[in-house]
Design a protein around this motif. Structure first.
Motif, PDB file in Angstrom:
ATOM      1  N   GLY A 158      67.077  70.636  89.661  1.00 41.90           N
ATOM      2  CA  GLY A 158      67.286  71.776  88.775  1.00 41.90           C
ATOM      3  C   GLY A 158      66.001  72.318  88.214  1.00 41.90           C
ATOM      4  O   GLY A 158      64.947  71.664  88.210  1.00 41.90           O
ATOM      5  N   GLU A 159      66.075  73.560  87.723  1.00 40.64           N
ATOM      6  CA  GLU A 159      64.913  74.250  87.170  1.00 40.64           C
ATOM      7  C   GLU A 159      64.520  73.698  85.806  1.00 40.64           C
ATOM      8  O   GLU A 159      63.343  73.673  85.439  1.00 40.64           O
ATOM      9  CB  GLU A 159      65.220  75.744  87.069  1.00 40.64           C
ATOM     10  CG  GLU A 159      64.099  76.594  86.528  1.00 40.64           C
ATOM     11  CD  GLU A 159      64.509  78.056  86.382  1.00 40.64           C
ATOM     12  OE1 GLU A 159      63.631  78.873  86.038  1.00 40.64           O
ATOM     13  OE2 GLU A 159      65.706  78.378  86.598  1.00 40.64           O
ATOM     14  N   HIS A 160      65.519  73.293  85.019  1.00 37.79           N
ATOM     15  CA  HIS A 160      65.277  72.768  83.669  1.00 37.79           C
ATOM     16  C   HIS A 160      65.963  71.415  83.536  1.00 37.79           C
ATOM     17  O   HIS A 160      66.849  71.062  84.318  1.00 37.79           O
ATOM     18  CB  HIS A 160      65.811  73.732  82.606  1.00 37.79           C
ATOM     19  CG  HIS A 160      65.222  75.094  82.676  1.00 37.79           C
ATOM     20  ND1 HIS A 160      63.938  75.380  82.257  1.00 37.79           N
ATOM     21  CD2 HIS A 160      65.744  76.277  83.124  1.00 37.79           C
ATOM     22  CE1 HIS A 160      63.691  76.664  82.430  1.00 37.79           C
ATOM     23  NE2 HIS A 160      64.766  77.228  82.959  1.00 37.79           N
ATOM     24  N   SER A 161      65.581  70.675  82.492  1.00 39.79           N
ATOM     25  CA  SER A 161      66.205  69.373  82.251  1.00 39.79           C
ATOM     26  C   SER A 161      66.434  69.163  80.759  1.00 39.79           C
ATOM     27  O   SER A 161      65.608  69.538  79.921  1.00 39.79           O
ATOM     28  CB  SER A 161      65.334  68.241  82.815  1.00 39.79           C
ATOM     29  OG  SER A 161      64.027  68.286  82.280  1.00 39.79           O
ATOM     30  N   VAL A 162      67.577  68.584  80.450  1.00 36.55           N
ATOM     31  CA  VAL A 162      67.968  68.248  79.079  1.00 36.55           C
ATOM     32  C   VAL A 162      68.132  66.736  79.003  1.00 36.55           C
ATOM     33  O   VAL A 162      68.709  66.116  79.911  1.00 36.55           O
ATOM     34  CB  VAL A 162      69.289  68.949  78.699  1.00 36.55           C
ATOM     35  CG1 VAL A 162      69.853  68.383  77.405  1.00 36.55           C
ATOM     36  CG2 VAL A 162      69.075  70.450  78.569  1.00 36.55           C
ATOM     37  N   GLU A 163      67.617  66.142  77.929  1.00 38.38           N
ATOM     38  CA  GLU A 163      67.772  64.700  77.729  1.00 38.38           C
ATOM     39  C   GLU A 163      68.760  64.440  76.607  1.00 38.38           C
ATOM     40  O   GLU A 163      68.667  65.022  75.528  1.00 38.38           O
ATOM     41  CB  GLU A 163      66.437  64.045  77.399  1.00 38.38           C
ATOM     42  CG  GLU A 163      66.537  62.519  77.294  1.00 38.38           C
ATOM     43  CD  GLU A 163      65.191  61.871  77.023  1.00 38.38           C
ATOM     44  OE1 GLU A 163      64.698  61.143  77.906  1.00 38.38           O
ATOM     45  OE2 GLU A 163      64.629  62.105  75.926  1.00 38.38           O
ATOM     46  N   VAL A 164      69.713  63.534  76.866  1.00 39.18           N
ATOM     47  CA  VAL A 164      70.706  63.103  75.885  1.00 39.18           C
ATOM     48  C   VAL A 164      70.351  61.692  75.461  1.00 39.18           C
ATOM     49  O   VAL A 164      70.316  60.777  76.301  1.00 39.18           O
ATOM     50  CB  VAL A 164      72.132  63.160  76.471  1.00 39.18           C
ATOM     51  CG1 VAL A 164      73.150  62.711  75.428  1.00 39.18           C
ATOM     52  CG2 VAL A 164      72.448  64.563  76.980  1.00 39.18           C
ATOM     53  N   VAL A 165      70.067  61.491  74.175  1.00 37.42           N
ATOM     54  CA  VAL A 165      69.710  60.179  73.641  1.00 37.42           C
ATOM     55  C   VAL A 165      70.898  59.652  72.849  1.00 37.42           C
ATOM     56  O   VAL A 165      71.357  60.296  71.889  1.00 37.42           O
ATOM     57  CB  VAL A 165      68.462  60.270  72.739  1.00 37.42           C
ATOM     58  CG1 VAL A 165      68.108  58.889  72.187  1.00 37.42           C
ATOM     59  CG2 VAL A 165      67.287  60.855  73.508  1.00 37.42           C
ATOM     60  N   LEU A 166      71.404  58.483  73.239  1.00 33.04           N
ATOM     61  CA  LEU A 166      72.563  57.857  72.607  1.00 33.04           C
ATOM     62  C   LEU A 166      72.070  56.610  71.878  1.00 33.04           C
ATOM     63  O   LEU A 166      71.662  55.627  72.514  1.00 33.04           O
ATOM     64  CB  LEU A 166      73.618  57.501  73.658  1.00 33.04           C
ATOM     65  CG  LEU A 166      74.035  58.681  74.555  1.00 33.04           C
ATOM     66  CD1 LEU A 166      74.892  58.193  75.717  1.00 33.04           C
ATOM     67  CD2 LEU A 166      74.766  59.736  73.739  1.00 33.04           C
ATOM     68  N   VAL A 167      72.083  56.648  70.553  1.00 37.07           N
ATOM     69  CA  VAL A 167      71.481  55.597  69.731  1.00 37.07           C
ATOM     70  C   VAL A 167      72.455  54.428  69.597  1.00 37.07           C
ATOM     71  O   VAL A 167      73.583  54.587  69.128  1.00 37.07           O
ATOM     72  CB  VAL A 167      71.107  56.137  68.343  1.00 37.07           C
ATOM     73  CG1 VAL A 167      70.454  55.036  67.499  1.00 37.07           C
ATOM     74  CG2 VAL A 167      70.166  57.334  68.474  1.00 37.07           C
ATOM     75  N   GLY A 168      71.999  53.245  70.018  1.00 39.89           N
ATOM     76  CA  GLY A 168      72.803  52.032  69.869  1.00 39.89           C
ATOM     77  C   GLY A 168      73.892  51.873  70.912  1.00 39.89           C
ATOM     78  O   GLY A 168      74.708  50.953  70.808  1.00 39.89           O
ATOM     79  N   ALA A 169      73.937  52.723  71.921  1.00 41.31           N
ATOM     80  CA  ALA A 169      74.970  52.644  72.952  1.00 41.31           C
ATOM     81  C   ALA A 169      74.479  51.835  74.143  1.00 41.31           C
ATOM     82  O   ALA A 169      73.276  51.759  74.420  1.00 41.31           O
ATOM     83  CB  ALA A 169      75.372  54.045  73.402  1.00 41.31           C
ATOM     84  N   GLY A 195      67.061  50.165  71.957  1.00 42.47           N
ATOM     85  CA  GLY A 195      68.378  50.523  71.443  1.00 42.47           C
ATOM     86  C   GLY A 195      68.790  51.965  71.677  1.00 42.47           C
ATOM     87  O   GLY A 195      69.799  52.406  71.120  1.00 42.47           O
ATOM     88  N   GLU A 196      68.059  52.703  72.504  1.00 40.95           N
ATOM     89  CA  GLU A 196      68.400  54.101  72.795  1.00 40.95           C
ATOM     90  C   GLU A 196      68.662  54.262  74.287  1.00 40.95           C
ATOM     91  O   GLU A 196      67.766  54.012  75.114  1.00 40.95           O
ATOM     92  CB  GLU A 196      67.287  55.042  72.349  1.00 40.95           C
ATOM     93  CG  GLU A 196      67.084  55.068  70.842  1.00 40.95           C
ATOM     94  CD  GLU A 196      65.987  56.027  70.418  1.00 40.95           C
ATOM     95  OE1 GLU A 196      65.867  56.285  69.208  1.00 40.95           O
ATOM     96  OE2 GLU A 196      65.250  56.526  71.302  1.00 40.95           O
ATOM     97  N   LEU A 197      69.869  54.680  74.627  1.00 44.55           N
ATOM     98  CA  LEU A 197      70.246  54.956  76.005  1.00 44.55           C
ATOM     99  C   LEU A 197      70.000  56.431  76.285  1.00 44.55           C
ATOM    100  O   LEU A 197      70.489  57.301  75.560  1.00 44.55           O
ATOM    101  CB  LEU A 197      71.725  54.618  76.220  1.00 44.55           C
ATOM    102  CG  LEU A 197      72.322  54.934  77.595  1.00 44.55           C
ATOM    103  CD1 LEU A 197      71.603  54.159  78.690  1.00 44.55           C
ATOM    104  CD2 LEU A 197      73.817  54.634  77.601  1.00 44.55           C
ATOM    105  N   ARG A 198      69.217  56.724  77.336  1.00 44.81           N
ATOM    106  CA  ARG A 198      68.830  58.103  77.641  1.00 44.81           C
ATOM    107  C   ARG A 198      69.415  58.530  78.983  1.00 44.81           C
ATOM    108  O   ARG A 198      69.305  57.803  79.973  1.00 44.81           O
ATOM    109  CB  ARG A 198      67.299  58.243  77.646  1.00 44.81           C
ATOM    110  CG  ARG A 198      66.679  57.934  76.289  1.00 44.81           C
ATOM    111  CD  ARG A 198      65.165  57.828  76.358  1.00 44.81           C
ATOM    112  NE  ARG A 198      64.624  57.447  75.062  1.00 44.81           N
ATOM    113  CZ  ARG A 198      64.082  58.297  74.185  1.00 44.81           C
ATOM    114  NH1 ARG A 198      63.993  59.593  74.491  1.00 44.81           N
ATOM    115  NH2 ARG A 198      63.631  57.873  73.027  1.00 44.81           N
TER     116      ARG A 198
END
Length: 233
Positions: A158-169, A195-198
């Motif tokens: 993809g042209e762009h990327s978004v990161e989702v950080v899930l704290v404690g998951a 402790g951060e799932l990305r």
């Protein structure tokens, strides 16, 4: 004979004096308006402008700043779709967005059990499903993606990327894959660190610029809705 003449003269003078006083009193009195004058006065009063009330309050039309309909973009999507959303729908835009934990037991770490993608008319929805409530989370554009700790770049379609950080998951099960929709090109694992799932989302946008996104939580799900077209903000 002379006495009667004198009495008559005195009486005549008295009559003239009284008559003169009455005539003066009539001259000093305020004149009574005629019927025509009364109608003119009434018309003058009725012609006075009425006091106007407050201006009508106008409700702004939908599609304010940050919505995908802003600036001639795609129509504003609703919170429906894959699972729907609850409560007020947050605004769209490209800026980082954070959310607090919901329904999480402090003694237990929520587990990410599935990641799904669904396409809609004006946006795509990436759904993160958990066991044990929705963890605190942060979502932002990050180009390029990189592994936490080592800093090694993580390629994503993809042209762009978004990161989702899930704290404690914690991750549980498999997820990811390419060619999800025309907008969402890939879901990829970025890493688990301190402790951060990305998780990374690779995007292609219709037009120039980054797509707007919003976050919607519902039960054990976190929805990341991403517009097809570029956002003006």
């Amino acid at each position: 004979m002379k006495n009667r003449s004198a009495a008559t003269a005195i009486a005549l003078v008295s009559v003239l004096v009284v008559a003169g006083c009455e005539e003066g009193a009539r001259d000093d009195a305020a004149p009574t308006p005629t019927a025509g004058e009364s109608r003119s006065a009434d018309a003058s009063v009725s012609a006075s402008p009425e006091v106007s009330g407050p201006e009508e309050s106008r409700t702004p039309e939908p599609g304010g700043s940050g919505g995908p309909g802003d600036g001639g973009g795609a129509a504003s999507p609703t919170a429906g779709g894959d699972g729907g959303g609850s409560g007020a729908v947050p605004s769209w835009g490209t800026a980082r967005k954070d959310g607090e934990a919901e329904g999480v037991d402090p003694a237990l770490a929520p587990k990410l059990t599935a990641v799904r993608v669904a396409g809609h008319d004006a946006y795509d929805r990436v759904t993160f499903e958990f066991d044990g409530g929705v963890p605190a989370h942060m979502v932002a554009y990050l180009e390029p993606l990189h592994q936490p700790g080592s800093g090694t770049p993580v390629p994503v379609e993809g042209e762009h990327s978004v990161e989702v950080v899930l704290v404690g998951a914690l991750p549980e099960g498999e997820y990811g894959g390419k060619e999800q929709t025309s907008g969402v090109r890939e879901i990829t694992k970025v890493g688990l660190f301190e402790g951060e799932l990305r998780v990374g989302i690779g995007l292609d946008t219709e037009g120039d610029g980054r797509a707007g996104f919003r976050l919607v939580t519902e039960a054990n799900r976190l929805h990341v809705d991403i517009t097809h077209g570029a956002s003006p903000v």
